[in-house]
Motif scaffolding. Sequence first.
Motif, PDB file in Angstrom:
ATOM      1  N   GLY A 321       0.796  -1.215   0.000  1.00 57.80           N
ATOM      2  CA  GLY A 321       0.000   0.000   0.000  1.00 57.80           C
ATOM      3  C   GLY A 321       0.831   1.269   0.000  1.00 57.80           C
ATOM      4  O   GLY A 321       0.346   2.334  -0.398  1.00 57.80           O
ATOM      5  N   SER A 322       2.076   1.176   0.437  1.00 60.56           N
ATOM      6  CA  SER A 322       2.947   2.357   0.479  1.00 60.56           C
ATOM      7  C   SER A 322       3.601   2.647  -0.859  1.00 60.56           C
ATOM      8  O   SER A 322       4.190   3.728  -1.039  1.00 60.56           O
ATOM      9  N   LEU A 323       3.539   1.696  -1.804  1.00 61.78           N
ATOM     10  CA  LEU A 323       4.131   1.946  -3.116  1.00 61.78           C
ATOM     11  C   LEU A 323       3.378   3.090  -3.803  1.00 61.78           C
ATOM     12  O   LEU A 323       2.148   3.079  -3.900  1.00 61.78           O
ATOM     13  N   GLY A 324       4.094   4.020  -4.296  1.00 60.38           N
ATOM     14  CA  GLY A 324       3.526   5.239  -4.851  1.00 60.38           C
ATOM     15  C   GLY A 324       4.064   6.465  -4.141  1.00 60.38           C
ATOM     16  O   GLY A 324       4.138   7.546  -4.730  1.00 60.38           O
ATOM     17  N   ASP A 325       4.469   6.288  -2.883  1.00 61.76           N
ATOM     18  CA  ASP A 325       5.143   7.357  -2.157  1.00 61.76           C
ATOM     19  C   ASP A 325       6.626   7.304  -2.535  1.00 61.76           C
ATOM     20  O   ASP A 325       7.361   6.419  -2.098  1.00 61.76           O
ATOM     21  N   MET A 326       7.059   8.244  -3.354  1.00 62.52           N
ATOM     22  CA  MET A 326       8.399   8.180  -3.904  1.00 62.52           C
ATOM     23  C   MET A 326       9.480   8.322  -2.839  1.00 62.52           C
ATOM     24  O   MET A 326      10.632   7.965  -3.070  1.00 62.52           O
ATOM     25  N   GLU A 327       9.137   8.798  -1.673  1.00 59.37           N
ATOM     26  CA  GLU A 327      10.136   8.944  -0.622  1.00 59.37           C
ATOM     27  C   GLU A 327      10.545   7.608  -0.035  1.00 59.37           C
ATOM     28  O   GLU A 327      11.691   7.439   0.407  1.00 59.37           O
ATOM     29  N   VAL A 328       9.625   6.633  -0.054  1.00 61.62           N
ATOM     30  CA  VAL A 328       9.902   5.338   0.571  1.00 61.62           C
ATOM     31  C   VAL A 328       9.757   4.174  -0.389  1.00 61.62           C
ATOM     32  O   VAL A 328      10.028   3.029  -0.010  1.00 61.62           O
ATOM     33  N   SER A 329       9.354   4.407  -1.618  1.00 63.36           N
ATOM     34  CA  SER A 329       9.038   3.305  -2.531  1.00 63.36           C
ATOM     35  C   SER A 329      10.256   2.436  -2.823  1.00 63.36           C
ATOM     36  O   SER A 329      10.156   1.201  -2.857  1.00 63.36           O
ATOM     37  N   GLU A 330      11.397   3.045  -3.034  1.00 66.19           N
ATOM     38  CA  GLU A 330      12.572   2.244  -3.378  1.00 66.19           C
ATOM     39  C   GLU A 330      12.992   1.356  -2.218  1.00 66.19           C
ATOM     40  O   GLU A 330      13.370   0.191  -2.410  1.00 66.19           O
ATOM     41  N   ARG A 331      12.925   1.877  -0.994  1.00 64.91           N
ATOM     42  CA  ARG A 331      13.253   1.061   0.167  1.00 64.91           C
ATOM     43  C   ARG A 331      12.229  -0.049   0.379  1.00 64.91           C
ATOM     44  O   ARG A 331      12.580  -1.176   0.754  1.00 64.91           O
ATOM     45  N   VAL A 332      10.951   0.251   0.111  1.00 65.67           N
ATOM     46  CA  VAL A 332       9.900  -0.764   0.217  1.00 65.67           C
ATOM     47  C   VAL A 332      10.151  -1.894  -0.767  1.00 65.67           C
ATOM     48  O   VAL A 332      10.039  -3.092  -0.429  1.00 65.67           O
ATOM     49  N   LEU A 333      10.495  -1.540  -1.996  1.00 65.98           N
ATOM     50  CA  LEU A 333      10.777  -2.558  -3.002  1.00 65.98           C
ATOM     51  C   LEU A 333      12.016  -3.375  -2.636  1.00 65.98           C
ATOM     52  O   LEU A 333      12.101  -4.561  -2.974  1.00 65.98           O
ATOM     53  N   SER A 334      12.958  -2.768  -1.949  1.00 67.39           N
ATOM     54  CA  SER A 334      14.137  -3.512  -1.504  1.00 67.39           C
ATOM     55  C   SER A 334      13.748  -4.588  -0.487  1.00 67.39           C
ATOM     56  O   SER A 334      14.256  -5.723  -0.540  1.00 67.39           O
ATOM     57  N   ILE A 335      12.833  -4.249   0.430  1.00 70.25           N
ATOM     58  CA  ILE A 335      12.371  -5.250   1.407  1.00 70.25           C
ATOM     59  C   ILE A 335      11.606  -6.361   0.699  1.00 70.25           C
ATOM     60  O   ILE A 335      11.789  -7.556   1.003  1.00 70.25           O
ATOM     61  N   LEU A 336      10.765  -6.010  -0.258  1.00 74.62           N
ATOM     62  CA  LEU A 336      10.030  -7.030  -1.014  1.00 74.62           C
ATOM     63  C   LEU A 336      10.979  -7.904  -1.835  1.00 74.62           C
ATOM     64  O   LEU A 336      10.725  -9.105  -2.012  1.00 74.62           O
ATOM     65  N   SER A 337      12.054  -7.317  -2.334  1.00 74.49           N
ATOM     66  CA  SER A 337      13.046  -8.109  -3.081  1.00 74.49           C
ATOM     67  C   SER A 337      13.702  -9.155  -2.187  1.00 74.49           C
ATOM     68  O   SER A 337      13.999 -10.271  -2.647  1.00 74.49           O
ATOM     69  N   ASN A 338      13.926  -8.800  -0.922  1.00 75.22           N
ATOM     70  CA  ASN A 338      14.476  -9.794   0.011  1.00 75.22           C
ATOM     71  C   ASN A 338      13.424 -10.837   0.388  1.00 75.22           C
ATOM     72  O   ASN A 338      13.767 -12.008   0.623  1.00 75.22           O
ATOM     73  N   ALA A 339      12.165 -10.425   0.422  1.00 75.28           N
ATOM     74  CA  ALA A 339      11.105 -11.360   0.816  1.00 75.28           C
ATOM     75  C   ALA A 339      10.876 -12.441  -0.237  1.00 75.28           C
ATOM     76  O   ALA A 339      10.582 -13.591   0.105  1.00 75.28           O
ATOM     77  N   VAL A 340      11.014 -12.117  -1.521  1.00 73.76           N
ATOM     78  CA  VAL A 340      10.760 -13.105  -2.578  1.00 73.76           C
ATOM     79  C   VAL A 340      11.877 -14.136  -2.665  1.00 73.76           C
ATOM     80  O   VAL A 340      11.774 -15.086  -3.457  1.00 73.76           O
ATOM     81  N   SER A 341      12.926 -14.001  -1.885  1.00 79.15           N
ATOM     82  CA  SER A 341      13.992 -14.996  -1.905  1.00 79.15           C
ATOM     83  C   SER A 341      13.585 -16.302  -1.223  1.00 79.15           C
ATOM     84  O   SER A 341      14.269 -17.312  -1.383  1.00 79.15           O
ATOM     85  N   THR A 342      12.480 -16.284  -0.491  1.00 78.36           N
ATOM     86  CA  THR A 342      11.985 -17.492   0.179  1.00 78.36           C
ATOM     87  C   THR A 342      10.615 -17.864  -0.389  1.00 78.36           C
ATOM     88  O   THR A 342       9.854 -16.989  -0.833  1.00 78.36           O
TER      89      THR A 342
END
Length: 525
Positions: A321-342
């Motif tokens: 839900g936070s995707l779209g806020d450009m201030e935090v979107s890249e960091r959010v996607l980084s956490i999701l990138s780590n989550a898809v490793s499992t």
Amino acid sequence: MAKCHTNNIGSLLLDHTSTTATATGTHHSRLWTAFSRKIFDAVSCGGSSRYRHYEDDIPSFTTTATNATASVSREKQNKTTLSVTSNSRKEENGNQQNLNVEGEKGRVKARNGKSEKLSDLLSMAEVESESETRKKVEVLEGMKRVVRELQVDEGVKRREAACNVRLLCKEDGKARVTLSMLGAIPPLVGMLDLEDFGCQIDALYALLNLGIGNDVNKAAIVKAGAVHKMLKIIESPNAANPSVSEAIVANFLGLSALDSNKPIIGSSGAIPFLVNSLKDLDHKNRSQAQQDALRALYNLSISPSNISFILETDLISFLMGSLGDMEVSERVLSILSNAVSTPEGRKAISAMPDAFPILVDVLNWTDSPGCQEKASYILMVMAHKAYGDRQAMIEAGIVSSLLELTLLGSTLAQKRASRILECLRVDKGKQVSGNYGGNMGAAVSAPIYGTPSSSSNPNLVSKECLEETEDMMSEEKKAVKQLVQQSLQNNMRRIVKRANLPQDFVPSEHFKSLTSSSTSKSLPF
């Protein structure tokens, strides 16, 4: 008479020889030896015959004497030249010796000057070293005093000592090492048990500064029990002071940077506290704490063992839900990138209702290449692992976005988009081959024995099968061509829309003309 004649000849020759010898000088001893031999020969063998023979030899003697005189003069000239040359060489040697002496004196003076300068520098260095040594000793004594004050029972002195540690370690890496070696960490961790919020805050920030850029101190702080004491403050019945919560979040951020601390912090129960701190959006003045919490969660998500603790919270849905806020979107996607490793992380993301449309929309953020790269990585991993996710991506319209990304994205985003397109193409090929296999099986099945078709014209069956295959292949080609054209049209519309151009700037017919001559071979699909 003969004897007298012979003697006269001998005296004549002796006189002549002595006169000649006197004229030529003492340097012609060699000529005298030769002539004396002739004289003795003449006396012993007869004077008359030898005299006549000797008279014949007188001109040759004169010539020889003349030549000898010339050779002697040349020898004198040569000796004079040699003496002059030797004298000039002696003068040159003397001059060279003088120059060598002068150069040696100059070098000695230069060495003396350099030695004087070196001695001056050494003396200055000794003075500076002595002053620096005194300063270092004073600083060390001050640090020892601060550490002793941390261990007293009086709260005021302990708080002042914690403030001093915080100031000393703010920008001085050597002070962090020295204070840690002096034993400053255990008493600071012990101050977290005090109920005074001021003491807790001072101790927390002192620990924070001690751990900056020092992995040894980070490990020592966790080993001293700081993580559990911080969580105890949070879980206390009394409402925690917001400043204390901010300091705890900052400490979790610093301590989670060390790989060995990640599993300890993740299993301690700190993740729910960080998620709650991140979701606290009502307090606008707490934006720094939110950023620290997001970064701490990213550090913890690097360890695969912490993904299960993250999934126990509602962090994934909050991040989507936070995707779209450009201030935090890249960091959010980084956490999701780590989550898809499992597998658990991929399943949690796939279970979100609008996960794929949201991620596909991120692929169109041309003004944020980092977000495009991370979103394409998430989609690439999920497309590679699950067939159902690939179908959901196609339904979300990922093809046109991937085509645009292969043309306009960064190098890394283009590679990942091509990988996703390859996965989708493999699925499409399997579907086509399955359809071909089923139809071909019905078409080329062996006819019943004795039927007219098999007995009359056996090649008729194969021709009919080839015609049906060509018809099916042409239909598939048409379908693929139509899909590519639609994708290109949607791509052009997206580009025009993102460029803020009027809708009638490029008419739809023009889109069709641009895509009518395109083939699938010209695309990386």
